[in-house]
Scaffold this motif. Structure first.
Motif, PDB file in Angstrom:
ATOM      1  N   ILE A 413      39.002  38.048 100.024  1.00 20.03           N
ATOM      2  CA  ILE A 413      37.912  38.990  99.767  1.00 20.03           C
ATOM      3  C   ILE A 413      38.132  40.250 100.611  1.00 20.03           C
ATOM      4  O   ILE A 413      38.407  40.183 101.804  1.00 20.03           O
ATOM      5  CB  ILE A 413      36.544  38.364 100.100  1.00 20.03           C
ATOM      6  N   GLY A 414      38.016  41.414  99.947  1.00 20.97           N
ATOM      7  CA  GLY A 414      38.205  42.679 100.632  1.00 20.97           C
ATOM      8  C   GLY A 414      39.617  43.225 100.536  1.00 20.97           C
ATOM      9  O   GLY A 414      39.857  44.393 100.857  1.00 20.97           O
ATOM     10  N   ALA A 415      40.568  42.409 100.065  1.00 21.29           N
ATOM     11  CA  ALA A 415      41.954  42.877  99.930  1.00 21.29           C
ATOM     12  C   ALA A 415      42.059  43.867  98.782  1.00 21.29           C
ATOM     13  O   ALA A 415      41.296  43.809  97.802  1.00 21.29           O
ATOM     14  CB  ALA A 415      42.892  41.703  99.702  1.00 21.29           C
ATOM     15  N   VAL A 416      43.018  44.788  98.878  1.00 22.88           N
ATOM     16  CA  VAL A 416      43.214  45.840  97.883  1.00 22.88           C
ATOM     17  C   VAL A 416      44.519  45.576  97.118  1.00 22.88           C
ATOM     18  O   VAL A 416      45.529  45.191  97.726  1.00 22.88           O
ATOM     19  CB  VAL A 416      43.254  47.217  98.568  1.00 22.88           C
ATOM     20  N   PHE A 417      44.474  45.812  95.787  1.00 21.23           N
ATOM     21  CA  PHE A 417      45.625  45.510  94.937  1.00 21.23           C
ATOM     22  C   PHE A 417      45.814  46.603  93.888  1.00 21.23           C
ATOM     23  O   PHE A 417      44.825  47.163  93.382  1.00 21.23           O
ATOM     24  CB  PHE A 417      45.414  44.190  94.178  1.00 21.23           C
ATOM     25  N   PRO A 418      47.056  46.872  93.475  1.00 19.62           N
ATOM     26  CA  PRO A 418      47.275  47.674  92.269  1.00 19.62           C
ATOM     27  C   PRO A 418      46.972  46.793  91.054  1.00 19.62           C
ATOM     28  O   PRO A 418      47.210  45.579  91.074  1.00 19.62           O
ATOM     29  CB  PRO A 418      48.759  48.030  92.344  1.00 19.62           C
ATOM     30  N   ALA A 419      46.428  47.403  89.986  1.00 21.77           N
ATOM     31  CA  ALA A 419      46.017  46.621  88.814  1.00 21.77           C
ATOM     32  C   ALA A 419      46.189  47.435  87.544  1.00 21.77           C
ATOM     33  O   ALA A 419      46.315  48.668  87.576  1.00 21.77           O
ATOM     34  CB  ALA A 419      44.560  46.165  88.966  1.00 21.77           C
TER      35      ALA A 419
END
Length: 475
Positions: A413-419
């Motif tokens: 939770i709170g992690a950032v990802f390209p999507a």
């Protein structure tokens, strides 16, 4: 979050099946019919050819036991090749109107989840009595394709036969050998050099069929799930199955029989496909054009093979879903946009798809010269029901994938990802992470202004394993 560690994914799967209208267990009547089936049925029936001496083989996933098809090929005069596809004669054991048939008609498809498989037919049938298992004789309906030097269809024949599977092979094993990256699979080697020659010939003619289909506008799409070591052999089988399905539909049409067709309509969101192509420096026609789209996709495959699966996923979402429709004699077929074929019927997987069992029954009736077993009105009802159940099966499978993914991401939770945006409609916007594993979830904040195919950066907000919810916001 700690309580979600104990979520029972198998229970989630069963609950989802029931909620979406599937029968999870077989009825007592169906099981009684199963018990009464002859484990060694007579193969020498009237009108059944004995082709057990031909060097048939199956190529499928490593874990597959419900083997629906066998293949064999033979080079003949004039540069032509005869390819035979033997399809398990499921109708010989599952009679129309039986309790087993009623269960198959209700569910219409096998449902596959990571924790449990819900087969359309009992496993003793689909993985044994009606499976084209290695080392045993089985009844089959054979589609015989005569293919010209370029892989073009010159003619087709259909008949019932007794067949024998000499080698149960896998996509990975056959592909590795064909690519020069591994030995001939042991089960193929046991059948001798003749089996090796068989596989080379099948690979050669399948490649020609594939090139011809793509020249005619078939779309060469690739999502991440289709990648892997087994791609070459998987493509071989897909080419043969497409050929058999198209030939079967054409046969029923020529004989003036009502039948089920598998169609993909012209995409309603062609304008967005045009926009995506423009972003890659290509111009597509204003009206849907399969050949133009196929050329664009082939160019992108060569230009950027690493990201091609992401583009393919966006195109798949914009093309829309396949559906089953009834086609009456003399009617103009709606066709299959993705495969660039006019006549197409699902016919090669009767152990796990009810549409294929219906088509098999109609085809066998035509071969026997008796009345077709389904009236047009009944076919129309079944076509709509099968489409609805396929959609429901996809929902069950997607629900379980998301619950499993929610479990694996619950500590991030709170992690950032390209999507990649994979869905944008009134009901919500969906994204798929460009990460491993490639989890998909809902964009609940910052969704305004994005569309299918856009790349965005998202932050994981929350997960709910029990309900399969994975929520993101724009980062």
């Amino acid at each position: 979050m700690a309580a979600q560690n104990d979520v029972d994914l198998r229970q989630i799967a069963r609950q989802a099946m029931v909620e979406l209208g599937f029968a999870v267990e077989f009825s007592a009547a169906a099981l009684a019919e199963l018990s009464a089936l002859d484990p060694a049925p007579e193969l020498a029936e009237a009108g059944v050819r004995d082709l057990r001496s031909r060097l048939w083989c199956s190529i499928d996933n490593d874990s597959t036991r419900d083997l629906d098809q066998l293949t064999v090929a033979e080079r003949v005069a004039g540069g032509a090749v005869i390819v035979c596809v033997a399809v398990a004669d499921v109708d010989a054991s599952v009679r129309r109107g039986s309790a087993l048939d009623a269960h198959a008609e209700r569910n219409t498809t096998s449902v596959y989840t990571a924790v449990e498989t819900f087969p359309m037919l009992p496993e003793r049938l689909s993985t044994d009595l009606t499976s084209l298992r290695e080392g045993v004789g089985r009844l089959a309906v054979v589609v015989e394709l005569r293919l010209g030097p370029k892989g073009e269809l010159e003619g087709a024949d259909f008949y019932r036969a007794a067949v024998h599977n000499y080698a149960k092979l896998t996509y990975d094993g056959v592909s590795a050998w064909l690519n020069g990256e591994g030995p001939l699979p042991e089960r193929a080697a046991r059948a001798g050099e003749a089996m090796a020659a068989q596989l080379r010939l099948q690979d050669e003619v399948a490649g020609k069929m594939r090139v011809l289909r793509h020249e005619n506008g078939a779309l060469a799409l690739e999502v991440s799930e289709s990648r892997g070591e087994g791609a070459r052999a998987r493509a071989l089988i897909e080419d043969f199955m497409i050929g058999a399905n198209a030939a079967t539909a054409g046969y029923l049409s020529r004989h003036g029989l009502p039948s089920l067709r598998r169609i993909v309509r012209e995409p309603k969101r062609w304008d967005r496909i045009v926009e995506l192509a423009r972003g890659h420096g290509a111009n597509l026609p204003a009206a849907p054009d399969a050949k133009a789209l196929a050329s664009f996709l082939e160019a992108r495959r060569h230009a950027d093979p690493i990201r091609f699966a992401d583009l393919s996923l966006a195109i798949v979402k914009l093309l829309g879903k396949g559906e089953n429709v009834v086609e009456l004699p003399g009617a103009t077929s709606l066709g299959h946009f993705g495969l660039a074929v006019r006549d197409y019927a699902h016919s090669t997987a009767p152990n796990r798809r009810f549409t294929d069992l219906i088509t098999q029954r109609i085809l066998k009736a035509a071969l026997a010269g008796v009345a077709t077993p389904y009236a047009p009105s009944e076919l129309a009802r079944l076509a709509a029901h099968c489409t609805a159940q396929e959609d429901a099966a996809n929902k069950v499978e997607r629900r379980l994938r998301k619950s499993a993914m929610a479990q694996s991401y619950r500590d991030r939770i709170g992690a950032v990802f390209p999507a990649l945006v994979t869905g944008a409609a009134a009901k919500g916007t969906w994204v798929r992470l460009l990460a491993s594993p490639p989890v998909e979830g809902k964009l609940v904040r910052g969704e305004r202004g994005v569309d299918v195919g856009d790349e965005v950066v998202v932050r994981l907000l929350r997960v709910d394993v029990a309900r399969g919810f994975i929520d993101f916001e724009r980062a």
